[in-house]
Design an enzyme around this catalytic site. Sequence first.
Site, PDB file in Angstrom:
ATOM      1  N   TYR A   1       9.119 -13.677  -3.427  1.00 21.33           N
ATOM      2  CA  TYR A   1       8.505 -14.895  -3.977  1.00 21.33           C
ATOM      3  C   TYR A   1       9.545 -16.013  -4.034  1.00 21.33           C
ATOM      4  O   TYR A   1       9.294 -17.149  -3.621  1.00 21.33           O
ATOM      5  CB  TYR A   1       7.968 -14.588  -5.365  1.00 21.33           C
ATOM      6  CG  TYR A   1       7.180 -15.689  -6.029  1.00 21.33           C
ATOM      7  CD1 TYR A   1       7.818 -16.701  -6.736  1.00 21.33           C
ATOM      8  CD2 TYR A   1       5.789 -15.710  -5.983  1.00 21.33           C
ATOM      9  CE1 TYR A   1       7.099 -17.712  -7.364  1.00 21.33           C
ATOM     10  CE2 TYR A   1       5.061 -16.702  -6.603  1.00 21.33           C
ATOM     11  CZ  TYR A   1       5.719 -17.701  -7.300  1.00 21.33           C
ATOM     12  OH  TYR A   1       5.006 -18.699  -7.917  1.00 21.33           O
TER      13      TYR A   1
ATOM     14  N   SER B   1       8.154 -23.841  -6.990  1.00 22.66           N
ATOM     15  CA  SER B   1       8.276 -23.011  -8.198  1.00 22.66           C
ATOM     16  C   SER B   1       9.661 -23.243  -8.783  1.00 22.66           C
ATOM     17  O   SER B   1      10.546 -23.768  -8.102  1.00 22.66           O
ATOM     18  CB  SER B   1       8.131 -21.536  -7.808  1.00 22.66           C
ATOM     19  OG  SER B   1       8.731 -20.680  -8.758  1.00 22.66           O
TER      20      SER B   1
HETATM   21  C1  GCO Z   1       7.852 -14.594 -12.381  1.00 26.85           C
HETATM   22  C2  GCO Z   1       6.779 -15.652 -12.396  1.00 26.85           C
HETATM   23  C3  GCO Z   1       7.331 -16.970 -11.857  1.00 26.85           C
HETATM   24  C4  GCO Z   1       6.363 -18.071 -12.194  1.00 26.85           C
HETATM   25  C5  GCO Z   1       6.580 -19.388 -11.517  1.00 26.85           C
HETATM   26  C6  GCO Z   1       7.767 -20.093 -12.037  1.00 26.85           C
HETATM   27  O1  GCO Z   1       7.533 -13.409 -12.140  1.00 26.85           O
HETATM   28  O2  GCO Z   1       8.999 -14.962 -12.667  1.00 26.85           O
HETATM   29  O3  GCO Z   1       5.647 -15.245 -11.648  1.00 26.85           O
HETATM   30  O4  GCO Z   1       7.567 -16.822 -10.492  1.00 26.85           O
HETATM   31  O5  GCO Z   1       5.077 -17.708 -11.866  1.00 26.85           O
HETATM   32  O6  GCO Z   1       6.620 -19.242 -10.136  1.00 26.85           O
HETATM   33  O7  GCO Z   1       7.865 -21.334 -11.362  1.00 26.85           O
END
Ligand code: GCO
Length: 255
Positions: free
Chosen positions: A159, A146
Amino acid sequence: MSLTLFDLSGKTALITGSSRGLGRAFAEGLAGAGARVILHGTNEARLDAAATEMRAAGHDVLTVAFDVTDEAAILAAFERFDAEGVEIEILVNNAGMQFRKPMLELETSDWQKVIDTNLTAAFVIGREAARRMAQRGSGKVINLGSLTSELARATVAPYTVAKGGIKMLTKAMAAEWGEAGIQANAIGPGYMLTDMNEALVNNPDFDAWVKGRTPMRRWGKPEELAGTAIYLASDASNYVSGQIIYADGGMVSVL
Ligand code: GCO
């Protein structure tokens, strides 16, 4: 010779989280390049619907359902593949989730669920696939990174940590599995038009920020990632390993 490098005919690809979103786009792309695809999800109805659509388009499709945080279910799935003679030459560790909340308000259980789903699952499924790939002396592992593999954004700490871990897990896989003929790489999507990002797309301020922050001034479409997946799944990348390729409209490269 050049285009045959991208031909996946005769290969089988397992794509986790592929009944919708990016995973479905990867499945469509790899199938379009000739691969047999194994669609994966936890919602059997959605999985069967996706398989029916892809079979109607002439693709060779299998399905498997398991929770990527349930190791016993993962092991059972691979034992089923072994029993059925299904050899997985390409693994796309796509399944993931998002959970947006400031760390000061974040429960440890919510943190752990994101880490388990987005990072640990990629290790467990990757290990099971690689054990079999190593016996055949070849294989392709493609993990989903990501923008947050490189850059942090407030309110998505678990995440971000998981995706940063994906970048380094990919390098660790490359380090250990290269001599077995396995290449491990990652794809780093930018801000993509997916269900996971629906709330962001529908937020005018966030939408404006993404368009201003992205050199291409727009969100990415899931199908725009398929070419990178085909490249990393094919003979065209046989000497590429440990890399993360950003398909992000240029965002990660500029201030
Ligand atoms: C967020 C998004 C990001 C994108 C993606 C970017 O809340 O900022 O979900 O995480 O989805 O991962 O690469």
